[in-house]
Design a protein around this motif. Sequence first.
Motif, PDB file in Angstrom:
ATOM      1  N   THR A 139      65.739  87.051 128.461  1.00 31.75           N
ATOM      2  CA  THR A 139      66.661  85.944 128.691  1.00 31.75           C
ATOM      3  C   THR A 139      66.110  84.975 129.732  1.00 31.75           C
ATOM      4  O   THR A 139      66.111  83.757 129.531  1.00 31.75           O
ATOM      5  CB  THR A 139      68.034  86.479 129.139  1.00 31.75           C
ATOM      6  OG1 THR A 139      68.525  87.372 128.147  1.00 31.75           O
ATOM      7  CG2 THR A 139      69.017  85.353 129.356  1.00 31.75           C
ATOM      8  N   VAL A 140      65.618  85.503 130.840  1.00 30.06           N
ATOM      9  CA  VAL A 140      65.072  84.655 131.904  1.00 30.06           C
ATOM     10  C   VAL A 140      63.861  83.873 131.406  1.00 30.06           C
ATOM     11  O   VAL A 140      63.735  82.668 131.664  1.00 30.06           O
ATOM     12  CB  VAL A 140      64.715  85.513 133.148  1.00 30.06           C
ATOM     13  CG1 VAL A 140      63.894  84.725 134.143  1.00 30.06           C
ATOM     14  CG2 VAL A 140      65.982  86.040 133.803  1.00 30.06           C
ATOM     15  N   LEU A 141      62.972  84.536 130.663  1.00 29.78           N
ATOM     16  CA  LEU A 141      61.798  83.850 130.136  1.00 29.78           C
ATOM     17  C   LEU A 141      62.178  82.727 129.170  1.00 29.78           C
ATOM     18  O   LEU A 141      61.586  81.648 129.206  1.00 29.78           O
ATOM     19  CB  LEU A 141      60.864  84.847 129.447  1.00 29.78           C
ATOM     20  CG  LEU A 141      60.120  85.808 130.366  1.00 29.78           C
ATOM     21  CD1 LEU A 141      59.339  86.829 129.547  1.00 29.78           C
ATOM     22  CD2 LEU A 141      59.207  85.070 131.317  1.00 29.78           C
ATOM     23  N   VAL A 142      63.162  82.962 128.340  1.00 38.59           N
ATOM     24  CA  VAL A 142      63.603  81.927 127.396  1.00 38.59           C
ATOM     25  C   VAL A 142      64.222  80.753 128.149  1.00 38.59           C
ATOM     26  O   VAL A 142      63.936  79.587 127.847  1.00 38.59           O
ATOM     27  CB  VAL A 142      64.590  82.505 126.357  1.00 38.59           C
ATOM     28  CG1 VAL A 142      65.268  81.399 125.568  1.00 38.59           C
ATOM     29  CG2 VAL A 142      63.866  83.442 125.425  1.00 38.59           C
ATOM     30  N   VAL A 143      65.043  81.044 129.135  1.00 42.56           N
ATOM     31  CA  VAL A 143      65.667  79.965 129.916  1.00 42.56           C
ATOM     32  C   VAL A 143      64.596  79.139 130.632  1.00 42.56           C
ATOM     33  O   VAL A 143      64.632  77.900 130.603  1.00 42.56           O
ATOM     34  CB  VAL A 143      66.700  80.537 130.914  1.00 42.56           C
ATOM     35  CG1 VAL A 143      67.132  79.487 131.923  1.00 42.56           C
ATOM     36  CG2 VAL A 143      67.913  81.085 130.169  1.00 42.56           C
ATOM     37  N   ILE A 144      63.638  79.798 131.258  1.00 41.03           N
ATOM     38  CA  ILE A 144      62.555  79.079 131.935  1.00 41.03           C
ATOM     39  C   ILE A 144      61.777  78.236 130.940  1.00 41.03           C
ATOM     40  O   ILE A 144      61.484  77.059 131.189  1.00 41.03           O
ATOM     41  CB  ILE A 144      61.622  80.062 132.674  1.00 41.03           C
ATOM     42  CG1 ILE A 144      62.342  80.664 133.871  1.00 41.03           C
ATOM     43  CG2 ILE A 144      60.334  79.368 133.113  1.00 41.03           C
ATOM     44  CD1 ILE A 144      61.591  81.816 134.525  1.00 41.03           C
TER      45      ILE A 144
END
Length: 137
Positions: A123-128
């Motif tokens: 999730t964090v990687l996609v948001v970034i």
Amino acid sequence: MNRKDNENRCRQTGERQHIQEHLANERTFLSWIRTSVAILAFGFVIEKFSAYLRFLEYQGSMFSTPTRGVAAYLGVAFSIMSGLVVILAAARYLQTRSQINQGTYRPSLTADLLLAATLLLVTVLVVIYLLRTPLPR
């Protein structure tokens, strides 16, 4: 009802319970595998869609050749995470199977937290990635 019938009924009930526990363990394993496939597919889609957008940009500008962007690395990272989820799922499945057979089942908070951490990382990687990707004009 005699004593022998009662013992047979208890044994059948115990066997049924044992079977249900193994089936529940298999359902849990399969849900982990579905999660892994979803992570893998998502990484693949991000990378391939990004490659398509880079190709369109190249066709429109004719200035430079398309290069591999962050999406390619994100796709590889998702593939690695997917593989780790499969390994964790298999290890947890075998451990639970053994514990069920021995009658010593203990839930594993560690395995559940590792899966949650993996999904949080995705999730964090996609948001970034989404925040750093320029919007189309």
